[in-house]
Design a protein around this motif. Structure first.
Motif, short mmCIF file in Angstrom:
data_model
loop_
_atom_site.label_atom_id
_atom_site.label_comp_id
_atom_site.label_asym_id
_atom_site.label_seq_id
_atom_site.Cartn_x
_atom_site.Cartn_y
_atom_site.Cartn_z
N MET A 1 -32.08 3.30 -24.69
CA MET A 1 -31.50 2.38 -23.74
C MET A 1 -31.26 3.15 -22.45
O MET A 1 -30.69 4.23 -22.45
N HIS A 2 -31.68 2.56 -21.34
CA HIS A 2 -31.43 3.16 -20.04
C HIS A 2 -30.41 2.29 -19.30
O HIS A 2 -30.56 1.08 -19.25
N VAL A 3 -29.38 2.94 -18.76
CA VAL A 3 -28.31 2.23 -18.08
C VAL A 3 -28.04 2.86 -16.72
O VAL A 3 -28.50 3.97 -16.43
N LEU A 4 -27.29 2.15 -15.91
CA LEU A 4 -26.77 2.71 -14.67
C LEU A 4 -25.32 3.11 -14.91
O LEU A 4 -24.57 2.39 -15.57
N PHE A 5 -24.95 4.25 -14.39
CA PHE A 5 -23.60 4.79 -14.56
C PHE A 5 -22.98 4.91 -13.17
O PHE A 5 -23.36 5.75 -12.38
N TYR A 6 -22.03 4.01 -12.88
CA TYR A 6 -21.36 3.99 -11.58
C TYR A 6 -20.13 4.88 -11.64
O TYR A 6 -19.30 4.75 -12.54
N THR A 7 -20.03 5.75 -10.65
CA THR A 7 -18.99 6.77 -10.62
C THR A 7 -18.67 7.12 -9.18
O THR A 7 -19.25 6.54 -8.26
N LYS A 8 -17.77 8.05 -8.99
CA LYS A 8 -17.53 8.63 -7.67
C LYS A 8 -16.99 10.04 -7.88
O LYS A 8 -16.42 10.36 -8.94
N PRO A 9 -17.15 10.90 -6.89
CA PRO A 9 -16.65 12.27 -7.02
C PRO A 9 -15.15 12.31 -7.21
O PRO A 9 -14.41 11.48 -6.66
N GLY A 10 -14.70 13.26 -8.02
CA GLY A 10 -13.27 13.45 -8.23
C GLY A 10 -12.62 12.43 -9.15
O GLY A 10 -11.40 12.28 -9.14
N CYS A 11 -13.42 11.75 -9.95
CA CYS A 11 -12.90 10.72 -10.86
C CYS A 11 -12.82 11.30 -12.28
O CYS A 11 -13.85 11.44 -12.94
N PRO A 12 -11.61 11.62 -12.77
CA PRO A 12 -11.48 12.19 -14.11
C PRO A 12 -11.99 11.27 -15.22
O PRO A 12 -12.61 11.74 -16.18
N LEU A 13 -11.75 9.96 -15.09
CA LEU A 13 -12.26 9.03 -16.11
C LEU A 13 -13.79 9.04 -16.14
O LEU A 13 -14.40 8.92 -17.20
N CYS A 14 -14.38 9.18 -14.97
CA CYS A 14 -15.85 9.23 -14.88
C CYS A 14 -16.38 10.49 -15.57
O CYS A 14 -17.38 10.42 -16.29
N ASP A 15 -15.71 11.60 -15.34
CA ASP A 15 -16.13 12.85 -15.99
C ASP A 15 -16.05 12.73 -17.51
O ASP A 15 -16.96 13.16 -18.22
N GLU A 16 -14.96 12.13 -17.99
CA GLU A 16 -14.81 11.94 -19.45
C GLU A 16 -15.87 11.00 -20.00
O GLU A 16 -16.42 11.24 -21.07
N ALA A 17 -16.16 9.92 -19.27
CA ALA A 17 -17.17 8.97 -19.72
C ALA A 17 -18.54 9.63 -19.78
O ALA A 17 -19.30 9.41 -20.73
N GLU A 18 -18.85 10.46 -18.80
CA GLU A 18 -20.14 11.14 -18.82
C GLU A 18 -20.23 12.11 -20.00
O GLU A 18 -21.28 12.24 -20.63
N GLN A 19 -19.13 12.75 -20.34
CA GLN A 19 -19.12 13.62 -21.53
C GLN A 19 -19.39 12.80 -22.79
O GLN A 19 -20.12 13.24 -23.68
#
Length: 79
Positions: A1-19
């Motif tokens: 499955m290929h998805v888009l991952f929307y994020t922004k710099p300095g976002c701790p929740l984004c870093d955790e989601a990417e992990q």
């Protein structure tokens, strides 16, 4: 499955989601393209209070606090 991952710099929740997305790749075929919402005014307005956001085919699959279980359920629902 290929998805888009929307994020922004300095976002701790984004870093955790990417992990979590990296972990899920060990068990499921997940790939993604990262989109910085700060570089797209429309996406910034749309997702500024929701990030991180995982989207496929213009449908938000999950957002906010994203766990391994949330991502695994995406694959289970495709079966």
């Amino acid at each position: 499955m290929h998805v888009l991952f929307y994020t922004k710099p300095g976002c701790p929740l984004c870093d955790e989601a990417e992990q979590m997305m990296e972990l899920i790749q060990e068990d499921y075929p997940l790939t993604w393209a990262t989109v910085n919402i700060e570089e797209d005014d429309a996406k910034h307005e749309q997702y500024v209070f929701m990030i991180p956001v995982v989207e496929k085919d213009d449908e938000v699959l999950c957002s906010g606090v994203i766990s391994y279980i949330d991502l695994a359920m995406l694959f289970e629902s495709e079966v």
